[in-house]
Design a protein around this motif. Structure first.
Motif, PDB file in Angstrom:
ATOM      1  N   ILE A 136     -11.435 -20.688 -21.389  1.00  0.00           N
ATOM      2  CA  ILE A 136     -12.562 -20.709 -20.433  1.00  0.00           C
ATOM      3  C   ILE A 136     -12.117 -21.433 -19.162  1.00  0.00           C
ATOM      4  N   TYR A 137     -12.386 -20.822 -18.014  1.00  0.00           N
ATOM      5  CA  TYR A 137     -12.133 -21.551 -16.756  1.00  0.00           C
ATOM      6  C   TYR A 137     -12.995 -20.964 -15.637  1.00  0.00           C
ATOM      7  N   PRO A 138     -13.299 -21.802 -14.631  1.00  0.00           N
ATOM      8  CA  PRO A 138     -14.123 -21.305 -13.515  1.00  0.00           C
ATOM      9  C   PRO A 138     -13.279 -20.489 -12.540  1.00  0.00           C
TER      10      PRO A 138
ATOM     11  N   TRP B  26     -11.608  -9.908 -25.990  1.00  0.00           N
ATOM     12  CA  TRP B  26     -12.899  -9.598 -25.351  1.00  0.00           C
ATOM     13  C   TRP B  26     -13.045 -10.585 -24.212  1.00  0.00           C
ATOM     14  N   ARG B  27     -13.357 -10.050 -23.039  1.00  0.00           N
ATOM     15  CA  ARG B  27     -13.399 -10.888 -21.835  1.00  0.00           C
ATOM     16  C   ARG B  27     -14.726 -10.716 -21.129  1.00  0.00           C
ATOM     17  N   GLY B  28     -15.205 -11.804 -20.550  1.00  0.00           N
ATOM     18  CA  GLY B  28     -16.448 -11.716 -19.798  1.00  0.00           C
ATOM     19  C   GLY B  28     -16.493 -12.764 -18.697  1.00  0.00           C
TER      20      GLY B  28
ATOM     21  N   GLU C  56     -13.344  -5.124 -23.546  1.00  0.00           N
ATOM     22  CA  GLU C  56     -12.282  -5.452 -24.492  1.00  0.00           C
ATOM     23  C   GLU C  56     -10.971  -4.816 -24.046  1.00  0.00           C
ATOM     24  N   TYR C  57      -9.901  -5.505 -24.358  1.00  0.00           N
ATOM     25  CA  TYR C  57      -8.561  -5.064 -23.969  1.00  0.00           C
ATOM     26  C   TYR C  57      -7.605  -5.365 -25.118  1.00  0.00           C
ATOM     27  N   PRO C  58      -6.681  -4.500 -25.374  1.00  0.00           N
ATOM     28  CA  PRO C  58      -5.640  -4.840 -26.345  1.00  0.00           C
ATOM     29  C   PRO C  58      -4.633  -5.794 -25.708  1.00  0.00           C
TER      30      PRO C  58
ATOM     31  N   SER D 189       5.007   0.433 -15.330  1.00  0.00           N
ATOM     32  CA  SER D 189       6.006   0.655 -14.287  1.00  0.00           C
ATOM     33  C   SER D 189       6.468   2.110 -14.197  1.00  0.00           C
ATOM     34  N   ALA D 190       6.365   2.653 -12.972  1.00  0.00           N
ATOM     35  CA  ALA D 190       6.818   4.032 -12.747  1.00  0.00           C
ATOM     36  C   ALA D 190       8.335   4.133 -12.889  1.00  0.00           C
ATOM     37  N   ILE D 191       9.037   3.109 -12.445  1.00  0.00           N
ATOM     38  CA  ILE D 191      10.507   3.158 -12.494  1.00  0.00           C
ATOM     39  C   ILE D 191      10.993   3.001 -13.933  1.00  0.00           C
TER      40      ILE D 191
ATOM     41  N   ALA E 278      12.579  -3.428  -9.865  1.00  0.00           N
ATOM     42  CA  ALA E 278      11.270  -2.876 -10.247  1.00  0.00           C
ATOM     43  C   ALA E 278      10.425  -3.992 -10.855  1.00  0.00           C
ATOM     44  N   CYS E 279       9.341  -4.326 -10.203  1.00  0.00           N
ATOM     45  CA  CYS E 279       8.406  -5.329 -10.769  1.00  0.00           C
ATOM     46  C   CYS E 279       7.004  -4.751 -10.619  1.00  0.00           C
ATOM     47  N   ASP E 280       6.858  -3.513 -11.092  1.00  0.00           N
ATOM     48  CA  ASP E 280       5.595  -2.794 -10.888  1.00  0.00           C
ATOM     49  C   ASP E 280       4.737  -2.772 -12.151  1.00  0.00           C
ATOM     50  N   GLY E 281       4.876  -3.832 -12.952  1.00  0.00           N
ATOM     51  CA  GLY E 281       3.883  -4.069 -13.990  1.00  0.00           C
ATOM     52  C   GLY E 281       4.120  -3.310 -15.289  1.00  0.00           C
ATOM     53  N   VAL E 282       3.136  -3.444 -16.179  1.00  0.00           N
ATOM     54  CA  VAL E 282       3.286  -2.956 -17.552  1.00  0.00           C
ATOM     55  C   VAL E 282       3.371  -1.420 -17.609  1.00  0.00           C
TER      56      VAL E 282
ATOM     57  N   ASP F  73       0.808  -1.220   0.000  1.00  0.00           N
ATOM     58  CA  ASP F  73       0.000   0.000   0.000  1.00  0.00           C
ATOM     59  C   ASP F  73       0.844   1.274   0.000  1.00  0.00           C
ATOM     60  N   HIS F  74       1.968   1.220  -0.686  1.00  0.00           N
ATOM     61  CA  HIS F  74       2.815   2.402  -0.865  1.00  0.00           C
ATOM     62  C   HIS F  74       3.038   2.566  -2.365  1.00  0.00           C
ATOM     63  N   ARG F  75       2.942   3.789  -2.861  1.00  0.00           N
ATOM     64  CA  ARG F  75       3.141   4.010  -4.301  1.00  0.00           C
ATOM     65  C   ARG F  75       4.520   4.589  -4.554  1.00  0.00           C
ATOM     66  N   CYS F  76       5.313   3.831  -5.300  1.00  0.00           N
ATOM     67  CA  CYS F  76       6.653   4.298  -5.648  1.00  0.00           C
ATOM     68  C   CYS F  76       6.554   5.356  -6.751  1.00  0.00           C
ATOM     69  N   GLU F  77       7.326   6.414  -6.607  1.00  0.00           N
ATOM     70  CA  GLU F  77       7.307   7.470  -7.635  1.00  0.00           C
ATOM     71  C   GLU F  77       8.599   7.546  -8.424  1.00  0.00           C
TER      72      GLU F  77
HETATM   73  C1  LIG Z   1      -7.758  -8.726 -17.587  1.00  0.00           C
HETATM   74  C2  LIG Z   1      -6.442  -9.477 -17.664  1.00  0.00           C
HETATM   75  C3  LIG Z   1      -6.456 -10.856 -17.786  1.00  0.00           C
HETATM   76  C4  LIG Z   1      -5.261 -11.557 -17.873  1.00  0.00           C
HETATM   77  N1  LIG Z   1      -5.319 -12.910 -17.992  1.00  0.00           N
HETATM   78  C5  LIG Z   1      -4.177 -13.619 -18.051  1.00  0.00           C
HETATM   79  C6  LIG Z   1      -4.194 -15.034 -18.129  1.00  0.00           C
HETATM   80  O1  LIG Z   1      -5.254 -15.649 -18.130  1.00  0.00           O
HETATM   81  N2  LIG Z   1      -3.012 -15.690 -18.208  1.00  0.00           N
HETATM   82  C7  LIG Z   1      -1.815 -15.031 -18.185  1.00  0.00           C
HETATM   83  O2  LIG Z   1      -0.764 -15.667 -18.232  1.00  0.00           O
HETATM   84  N3  LIG Z   1      -1.769 -13.689 -18.113  1.00  0.00           N
HETATM   85  C8  LIG Z   1      -2.907 -12.979 -18.041  1.00  0.00           C
HETATM   86  N4  LIG Z   1      -2.859 -11.620 -17.975  1.00  0.00           N
HETATM   87  C9  LIG Z   1      -1.546 -10.986 -17.975  1.00  0.00           C
HETATM   88  C10 LIG Z   1      -0.922 -11.064 -16.584  1.00  0.00           C
HETATM   89  O3  LIG Z   1      -1.852 -10.565 -15.628  1.00  0.00           O
HETATM   90  C11 LIG Z   1       0.348 -10.203 -16.577  1.00  0.00           C
HETATM   91  O4  LIG Z   1       1.201 -10.634 -17.629  1.00  0.00           O
HETATM   92  C12 LIG Z   1       1.081 -10.351 -15.257  1.00  0.00           C
HETATM   93  O5  LIG Z   1       0.222 -10.033 -14.186  1.00  0.00           O
HETATM   94  C13 LIG Z   1       2.265  -9.397 -15.232  1.00  0.00           C
HETATM   95  O6  LIG Z   1       2.932  -9.599 -13.996  1.00  0.00           O
HETATM   96  P1  LIG Z   1       3.835  -8.485 -13.378  1.00  0.00           P
HETATM   97  O7  LIG Z   1       4.322  -9.018 -12.068  1.00  0.00           O
HETATM   98  O8  LIG Z   1       4.840  -8.010 -14.388  1.00  0.00           O
HETATM   99  O9  LIG Z   1       2.882  -7.217 -13.120  1.00  0.00           O
HETATM  100  P2  LIG Z   1       1.530  -7.074 -12.257  1.00  0.00           P
HETATM  101  O10 LIG Z   1       0.862  -8.391 -12.010  1.00  0.00           O
HETATM  102  O11 LIG Z   1       0.741  -6.011 -12.953  1.00  0.00           O
HETATM  103  O12 LIG Z   1       2.065  -6.561 -10.865  1.00  0.00           O
HETATM  104  C14 LIG Z   1       2.569  -5.252 -10.698  1.00  0.00           C
HETATM  105  C15 LIG Z   1       2.346  -4.861  -9.242  1.00  0.00           C
HETATM  106  O13 LIG Z   1       3.009  -3.609  -9.012  1.00  0.00           O
HETATM  107  C16 LIG Z   1       2.113  -2.736  -8.339  1.00  0.00           C
HETATM  108  N5  LIG Z   1       2.461  -1.363  -8.735  1.00  0.00           N
HETATM  109  C17 LIG Z   1       2.237  -0.749  -9.925  1.00  0.00           C
HETATM  110  N6  LIG Z   1       2.720   0.500  -9.920  1.00  0.00           N
HETATM  111  C18 LIG Z   1       3.249   0.675  -8.687  1.00  0.00           C
HETATM  112  C19 LIG Z   1       3.921   1.783  -8.057  1.00  0.00           C
HETATM  113  N7  LIG Z   1       4.133   2.955  -8.693  1.00  0.00           N
HETATM  114  N8  LIG Z   1       4.350   1.631  -6.768  1.00  0.00           N
HETATM  115  C20 LIG Z   1       4.133   0.461  -6.106  1.00  0.00           C
HETATM  116  N9  LIG Z   1       3.525  -0.613  -6.656  1.00  0.00           N
HETATM  117  C21 LIG Z   1       3.090  -0.504  -7.933  1.00  0.00           C
HETATM  118  C22 LIG Z   1       0.713  -3.122  -8.790  1.00  0.00           C
HETATM  119  O14 LIG Z   1      -0.226  -2.730  -7.813  1.00  0.00           O
HETATM  120  C23 LIG Z   1       0.878  -4.640  -8.866  1.00  0.00           C
HETATM  121  O15 LIG Z   1       0.644  -5.251  -7.613  1.00  0.00           O
HETATM  122  C24 LIG Z   1      -4.028 -10.880 -17.862  1.00  0.00           C
HETATM  123  C25 LIG Z   1      -4.014  -9.484 -17.724  1.00  0.00           C
HETATM  124  C26 LIG Z   1      -5.193  -8.782 -17.637  1.00  0.00           C
HETATM  125  C27 LIG Z   1      -5.160  -7.258 -17.478  1.00  0.00           C
END
Ligand SMILES: Cc1cc2nc3c(=O)[nH]c(=O)nc-3n(C[C@H](O)[C@H](O)[C@H](O)COP(=O)(O)OP(=O)(O)OC[C@H]3O[C@@H](n4cnc5c(N)ncnc54)[C@H](O)[C@@H]3O)c2cc1C
Length: 169
Positions: free
Chosen positions: A87-89, A59-61, A153-155, A39-41, A33-37, A3-7
Motif C-alpha cells: 500500500i502506498y499513496p 489484484w490492484r486498486g 487483476e493481473y498475472p 518487446s517487439a525486438i 532493446a528496452c521496450d518492455g515485457v 512517440d515512435h514505434r519500433c517494428e
Molecule cells: C500495473 C503494474 C504495477 C506494477 N507495480 C510495480 C511495483 O509496484 N514495483 C515494481 O518494482 N514493479 C512494478 N511493476 C513492474 C514494473 O512496472 C516493470 O517491471 C518495469 O516497468 C519494467 O521496466 P522495463 O523498462 O523493462 O519496461 P517498461 O517500463 O514497460 O518500458 C518499456 C518502454 O518501451 C516502450 N515500448 C514498448 N514497445 C515499443 C516499441 N515497439 N517501440 C518503441 N517503444 C516501445 C513502452 O512504451 C515503454 O515506455 C508493475 C507493473 C504493472 C503493469
C-alpha cells in the motif's frame, strides 16, 4: 526519439537499421532493446517465446481516503503464502478534503491455475476473504479494499533470460 514505434531491426557489418512505423528507418552502430515485457525486438529474435507465469495473481486498486500513518508511508504486510498487500499513496488531496489516492496491490498464489488475462476486472470474492481479519488500529485493510474505485487483476509474469545478447542475424 519519443512517440515512435519500433517494428524491428536489421544489422550487418555496417551497423544497425531500426525500422520505425510510418517513419524513415534509423541507422546506428548498435541497438539496445528496452521496450518492455512485450518487446517487439525480442519477439523478432524469439518469435515462439512464451511469457513465464509465476503462478501468482495480483489484484490492484486505488482508494480515495485519508492519509495512512505519515501520509508518505509505504506498507507491505504479509507474504505471498499467507496473503500479502502493498500500500502506498500516489496523489495528495485529490478532492480538497485532504483525501489521498492510495494504491494497493494484493498477491495470491494460484497453484495449478492457468495464467489469467491482463487488465481483467477483479472480483472481490476471489481475494477479499484472505484479508477480512486484517484490522489494525491504524488501518482497516478490508475497508480499504472495499472502498476502491475500481479493481483489476493481473498475472505476475516475467521473461526467462535469453542465452546471450545477440549479434548477427
Ligand atoms: C500495473 C503494474 C504495477 C506494477 N507495480 C510495480 C511495483 O509496484 N514495483 C515494481 O518494482 N514493479 C512494478 N511493476 C513492474 C514494473 O512496472 C516493470 O517491471 C518495469 O516497468 C519494467 O521496466 P522495463 O523498462 O523493462 O519496461 P517498461 O517500463 O514497460 O518500458 C518499456 C518502454 O518501451 C516502450 N515500448 C514498448 N514497445 C515499443 C516499441 N515497439 N517501440 C518503441 N517503444 C516501445 C513502452 O512504451 C515503454 O515506455 C508493475 C507493473 C504493472 C503493469
Amino acid at each position: 526519439m519519443l512517440d515512435h514505434r519500433c517494428e524491428g531491426v536489421e544489422q550487418n557489418d555496417a551497423g544497425t537499421v531500426l525500422r520505425i512505423a510510418q517513419r524513415p528507418s534509423v541507422r546506428g552502430d548498435l541497438v539496445v532493446a528496452c521496450d518492455g515485457v512485450n518487446s517487439a525486438i525480442r519477439r523478432q529474435f524469439y518469435p515462439d517465446e512464451k511469457l513465464a507465469f509465476t503462478g501468482i495473481n495480483t489484484w490492484r486498486g486505488v482508494t480515495r481516503r485519508k492519509p495512512i500513518l505519515t501520509g508518505r508511508s509505504y506498507l507491505r504486510i504479509g507474504t505471498v503464502d499467507t496473503g500479502k498487500i502493498v500500500i502506498y499513496p500516489i496523489a495528495d488531496d485529490v478532492d480538497g478534503a485532504g483525501n489521498q489516492l492510495i494504491n494497493w496491490t494484493t498477491e495470491k498464489r494460484m497453484p495449478g491455475e492457468p495464467m489469467n488475462d491482463w487488465n481483467k476486472a477483479g472480483r472481490m470474492e476471489d481475494f477479499l476473504p484472505v484479508y477480512e481479519g486484517w484490522r489494525f488500529d491504524w488501518l482497516d485493510v478490508p475497508e480499504l479494499i472495499r472502498s476502491a474505485d475500481t479493481i483489476f487483476e493481473y498475472p505476475m509474469v516475467d521473461r526467462d533470460p535469453v542465452p546471450a545478447g545477440r549479434s548477427g542475424g
